[in-house]
Design a protein around this motif. Structure first.
Motif, PDB file in Angstrom:
ATOM      1  N   GLU A   9       0.816  -1.285  -0.144  1.00 44.78           N
ATOM      2  CA  GLU A   9       0.146  -0.084  -0.169  1.00 44.78           C
ATOM      3  C   GLU A   9       0.749   1.308   0.122  1.00 44.78           C
ATOM      4  O   GLU A   9       0.425   2.505  -0.147  1.00 44.78           O
ATOM      5  CB  GLU A   9      -0.928  -0.101   1.251  1.00 44.78           C
ATOM      6  N   GLY A  10       2.206   1.122  -0.015  1.00 44.32           N
ATOM      7  CA  GLY A  10       2.976   2.236   0.414  1.00 44.32           C
ATOM      8  C   GLY A  10       3.234   3.120  -0.959  1.00 44.32           C
ATOM      9  O   GLY A  10       3.346   4.287  -1.095  1.00 44.32           O
ATOM     10  N   PRO A  11       3.378   2.446  -2.092  1.00 42.13           N
ATOM     11  CA  PRO A  11       3.669   3.253  -3.326  1.00 42.13           C
ATOM     12  C   PRO A  11       2.604   4.497  -3.777  1.00 42.13           C
ATOM     13  O   PRO A  11       1.564   4.115  -4.135  1.00 42.13           O
ATOM     14  CB  PRO A  11       3.555   2.256  -4.513  1.00 42.13           C
ATOM     15  N   ARG A  12       3.327   5.820  -3.499  1.00 39.65           N
ATOM     16  CA  ARG A  12       2.251   7.000  -3.712  1.00 39.65           C
ATOM     17  C   ARG A  12       3.272   7.920  -4.396  1.00 39.65           C
ATOM     18  O   ARG A  12       3.506   8.802  -3.837  1.00 39.65           O
ATOM     19  CB  ARG A  12       1.501   7.481  -2.525  1.00 39.65           C
ATOM     20  N   ALA A  13       3.234   7.866  -5.790  1.00 34.29           N
ATOM     21  CA  ALA A  13       4.084   8.870  -6.617  1.00 34.29           C
ATOM     22  C   ALA A  13       3.333   9.871  -6.516  1.00 34.29           C
ATOM     23  O   ALA A  13       2.226  10.333  -6.489  1.00 34.29           O
ATOM     24  CB  ALA A  13       3.960   8.292  -7.841  1.00 34.29           C
ATOM     25  N   ILE A 125      10.293   4.497 -18.559  1.00 29.56           N
ATOM     26  CA  ILE A 125      11.177   4.594 -17.069  1.00 29.56           C
ATOM     27  C   ILE A 125      10.342   5.523 -16.088  1.00 29.56           C
ATOM     28  O   ILE A 125       9.820   6.450 -16.490  1.00 29.56           O
ATOM     29  CB  ILE A 125      12.483   5.140 -17.171  1.00 29.56           C
ATOM     30  N   GLY A 126      10.212   4.810 -14.838  1.00 35.06           N
ATOM     31  CA  GLY A 126       9.379   5.653 -13.944  1.00 35.06           C
ATOM     32  C   GLY A 126      10.154   5.895 -12.646  1.00 35.06           C
ATOM     33  O   GLY A 126      10.544   4.620 -12.213  1.00 35.06           O
ATOM     34  N   THR A 127      10.435   6.703 -12.021  1.00 36.39           N
ATOM     35  CA  THR A 127      11.221   7.078 -10.928  1.00 36.39           C
ATOM     36  C   THR A 127      10.535   7.690  -9.681  1.00 36.39           C
ATOM     37  O   THR A 127       9.938   8.982  -9.859  1.00 36.39           O
ATOM     38  CB  THR A 127      12.464   7.873 -11.311  1.00 36.39           C
ATOM     39  N   TYR A 128      10.315   7.231  -8.540  1.00 35.40           N
ATOM     40  CA  TYR A 128      10.045   7.732  -7.273  1.00 35.40           C
ATOM     41  C   TYR A 128      11.029   8.861  -6.699  1.00 35.40           C
ATOM     42  O   TYR A 128      12.310   8.149  -6.631  1.00 35.40           O
ATOM     43  CB  TYR A 128       9.576   6.820  -6.243  1.00 35.40           C
ATOM     44  N   LEU A 129      10.984   9.940  -6.771  1.00 35.01           N
ATOM     45  CA  LEU A 129      11.909  11.132  -6.638  1.00 35.01           C
ATOM     46  C   LEU A 129      12.398  10.964  -4.913  1.00 35.01           C
ATOM     47  O   LEU A 129      13.233  11.391  -4.591  1.00 35.01           O
ATOM     48  CB  LEU A 129      11.647  12.193  -7.300  1.00 35.01           C
ATOM     49  N   PRO A 170      -4.296  18.135 -19.498  1.00 33.94           N
ATOM     50  CA  PRO A 170      -4.484  18.346 -18.197  1.00 33.94           C
ATOM     51  C   PRO A 170      -4.450  17.471 -17.117  1.00 33.94           C
ATOM     52  O   PRO A 170      -4.898  16.470 -17.327  1.00 33.94           O
ATOM     53  CB  PRO A 170      -5.793  19.374 -18.089  1.00 33.94           C
ATOM     54  N   GLY A 171      -3.744  17.626 -16.098  1.00 36.63           N
ATOM     55  CA  GLY A 171      -3.863  16.398 -15.005  1.00 36.63           C
ATOM     56  C   GLY A 171      -2.867  15.310 -15.293  1.00 36.63           C
ATOM     57  O   GLY A 171      -2.874  14.190 -14.856  1.00 36.63           O
ATOM     58  N   GLN A 172      -2.233  15.309 -16.528  1.00 34.49           N
ATOM     59  CA  GLN A 172      -1.371  14.217 -16.811  1.00 34.49           C
ATOM     60  C   GLN A 172      -0.394  13.588 -15.895  1.00 34.49           C
ATOM     61  O   GLN A 172      -0.285  12.357 -15.839  1.00 34.49           O
ATOM     62  CB  GLN A 172      -0.530  14.528 -18.338  1.00 34.49           C
ATOM     63  N   ASP A 177       1.369   9.180 -12.257  1.00 37.30           N
ATOM     64  CA  ASP A 177       1.622   8.724 -11.031  1.00 37.30           C
ATOM     65  C   ASP A 177       0.858   7.777 -10.605  1.00 37.30           C
ATOM     66  O   ASP A 177       1.504   6.688 -10.060  1.00 37.30           O
ATOM     67  CB  ASP A 177       1.341   9.947 -10.098  1.00 37.30           C
ATOM     68  N   ARG A 178      -0.369   7.684 -10.812  1.00 40.41           N
ATOM     69  CA  ARG A 178      -1.263   6.462 -10.583  1.00 40.41           C
ATOM     70  C   ARG A 178      -0.977   5.296 -11.326  1.00 40.41           C
ATOM     71  O   ARG A 178      -0.852   4.114 -10.933  1.00 40.41           O
ATOM     72  CB  ARG A 178      -2.753   6.919 -10.787  1.00 40.41           C
ATOM     73  N   LEU A 179      -0.600   5.475 -12.558  1.00 39.82           N
ATOM     74  CA  LEU A 179      -0.201   4.414 -13.473  1.00 39.82           C
ATOM     75  C   LEU A 179       1.058   3.679 -12.992  1.00 39.82           C
ATOM     76  O   LEU A 179       1.206   2.569 -13.056  1.00 39.82           O
ATOM     77  CB  LEU A 179       0.043   4.744 -14.988  1.00 39.82           C
ATOM     78  N   LEU A 180       1.996   4.545 -12.384  1.00 45.29           N
ATOM     79  CA  LEU A 180       3.304   4.072 -12.227  1.00 45.29           C
ATOM     80  C   LEU A 180       2.987   3.212 -10.738  1.00 45.29           C
ATOM     81  O   LEU A 180       3.558   2.067 -10.725  1.00 45.29           O
ATOM     82  CB  LEU A 180       4.298   5.297 -11.760  1.00 45.29           C
ATOM     83  N   ASP A 181       2.244   3.832  -9.885  1.00 44.03           N
ATOM     84  CA  ASP A 181       1.815   3.180  -8.677  1.00 44.03           C
ATOM     85  C   ASP A 181       1.305   1.676  -8.942  1.00 44.03           C
ATOM     86  O   ASP A 181       1.466   0.918  -8.178  1.00 44.03           O
ATOM     87  CB  ASP A 181       1.091   3.835  -7.825  1.00 44.03           C
ATOM     88  N   LEU A 182       0.390   1.620  -9.984  1.00 42.01           N
ATOM     89  CA  LEU A 182      -0.199   0.487 -10.434  1.00 42.01           C
ATOM     90  C   LEU A 182       0.915  -0.699 -11.135  1.00 42.01           C
ATOM     91  O   LEU A 182       0.578  -1.743 -10.629  1.00 42.01           O
ATOM     92  CB  LEU A 182      -1.615   0.436 -11.317  1.00 42.01           C
TER      93      LEU A 182
END
Length: 312
Positions: A9-13, A125-129, A170-172, A177-182
Motif C-alpha cells: 500500500e506504500g507506493p504513492r508517486a 522509465i518511472g522514478t520515485y523521486l 491537463p492533469g497528466q 503517477d497513478r499508473l506508475l503506482d499500479l
C-alpha cells in the motif's frame, strides 16, 4: 489486513519522473540519481543493466521489467561494456560524463529523450523521486535489482503506459503517477509469488500458526496496548514461548516489531494526511503527541514535523 496489501500500500508517486527513452546502439546511460525506486519496462529492443558494487547484471528483452532500489548507481546500455554517454543525477538532471550539461540536446518531445523517437531501443522509465513516496518496509523487502521476464508476467498496463507517457493533457502528471503506482504494485505482487523472491522475515512468519497470529493482531490493531503476555494469550502459548519463537522467525522481539509498525504507520499518516500529531498518536497507540514525537525522532532521526515538511 492482508499482509501483501499492507506491504504494497506504500507506493504513492507525486510528480514522479517519467520518460520514454529511445536509443540507437551503441548507447549507455549511468544512473546516479539516488532515487529510492526506479521501474524500467522494455517496450522495444534489448538492454543490459549493470549494478555497481559487483551485483549481477541482467538483460532485459521486450516486455521484461526491472525494478532498481536506490541509492546505489547502475548503468543501462546495449552491452555491459559500452561506455556511458550520459549521466543521470538527482532530480532527473542530465549531464555528459565529464559533468557538462546536456542542455536539452537529447530532448525529443513530451517525456521523450534519447537519440531519435523511432530508435530501435525504447525503454519506459518511472522514478520515485522522494523517499517518502515508498514505505521503508517495502524498500527493505526488495533486493537492489529485481526483474520479471515477459514470459512469466504479462503486464496489462504496458500499452496504456506507452500511450499516456507522451501525452500532454491537463492533469497528466497525476494520471502517470497513478499508473506508475499500479505498475509497481502489479509487478511486486507477481514477484513476491515467485520462489526466488526473498520476502522479509515478518512476511514469511505470517505462515506460522503462532507468530502469524501475533503479527496479525499487531497489524490489525496497533493502537491496542499490547504486551507480550497479551499476545501470547491470544496466540495460545506461554509468554516465553512466543518471545522466543517470534524473535527467531521475525528477527526482533514482539515489542520491537510493534514499535516499528506503529512508527511506520505514523510516518505514512504524517505524509498522507493533515491529522494533528495528537490524533496520529492516538491512532497508532501512543498516549500523547510528545511520546510519539520522542519515539519517532529516535527511530527516524528527525521530528514528525520535519518528516511531514520533507514529504510535502
Amino acid at each position: 489486513m492482508d499482509p501483501l496489501a499492507g506491504l504494497l500500500e506504500g507506493p504513492r508517486a507525486r510528480g514522479a519522473f517519467m520518460i520514454r527513452a529511445c536509443f540507437e546502439p551503441p548507447w549507455a546511460v549511468r544512473v546516479e540519481d539516488r532515487a529510492p525506486l526506479t521501474v524500467m519496462l522494455m517496450a522495444r529492443g534489448d538492454a543490459w543493466i549493470t549494478p555497481d558494487g559487483g551485483g549481477e547484471r541482467v538483460r532485459l528483452r521486450p516486455g521484461d521489467l526491472a525494478i532498481a532500489r536506490g541509492p546505489e548507481p547502475y548503468t543501462c546500455g546495449d552491452t555491459p561494456g559500452t561506455a556511458p554517454q550520459a549521466l543521470i543525477l538527482p532530480g532527473g538532471e542530465c549531464r555528459y560524463p565529464d559533468g557538462s550539461s546536456l542542455n536539452g540536446s537529447m530532448d525529443l518531445g513530451v517525456r521523450t529523450w534519447g537519440d531519435r523517437p523511432d530508435a530501435p531501443i525504447v525503454m519506459l522509465i518511472g522514478t520515485y523521486l522522494m523517499q517518502g513516496e515508498i514505505s521503508g518496509r517495502l524498500l527493505d523487502a526488495l533486493p537492489p535489482l529485481l526483474t520479471l521476464p515477459a514470459e512469466v508476467w504479462k503486464c496489462p498496463l504496458t500499452p496504456l503506459l506507452t500511450e499516456e507517457i507522451v501525452r500532454d493533457e491537463p492533469g497528466q502528471e497525476v494520471v502517470l503517477d497513478r499508473l506508475l503506482d499500479l505498475l509497481v504494485i502489479s509487478a511486486l505482487r507477481a514477484w513476491f509469488s515467485r520462489p526466488e523472491a526473498a520476502a522479509p522475515a515478518w512476511y514469511r512468519a505470517l505462515g506460522d500458526p503462532v507468530v502469524g497470529r501475533a503479527l496479525r493482531l499487531i497489524q490489525d490493531d496497533p493502537a491496542h496496548p499490547w504486551t507480550v503476555s497479551a499476545l501470547a494469550a491470544r496466540a495460545g502459548v506461554s509468554r516465553a514461548a512466543l518471545a522466543r519463537r517470534f524473535t527467531d522467525l521475525v528477527g526482533e522481539p514482539p515489542m520491537a516489531y510493534l514499535t516499528a509498525w506503529r512508527l511506520a504507520l505514523a510516518a505514512d499518516r504524517l505524509r498522507d494526511t493533515e491529522d494533528t500529531l495528537a490524533a496520529i498518536a492516538r491512532r497508532v497507540g501512543y498516549g500523547s503527541a510528545f511520546a510519539l514525537s520522542s519515539a519517532f525522532k529516535r527511530a527516524y532521526g528527525v521530528s514528525p514535523q520535519e518528516h511531514r515538511t520533507r514529504a510535502a
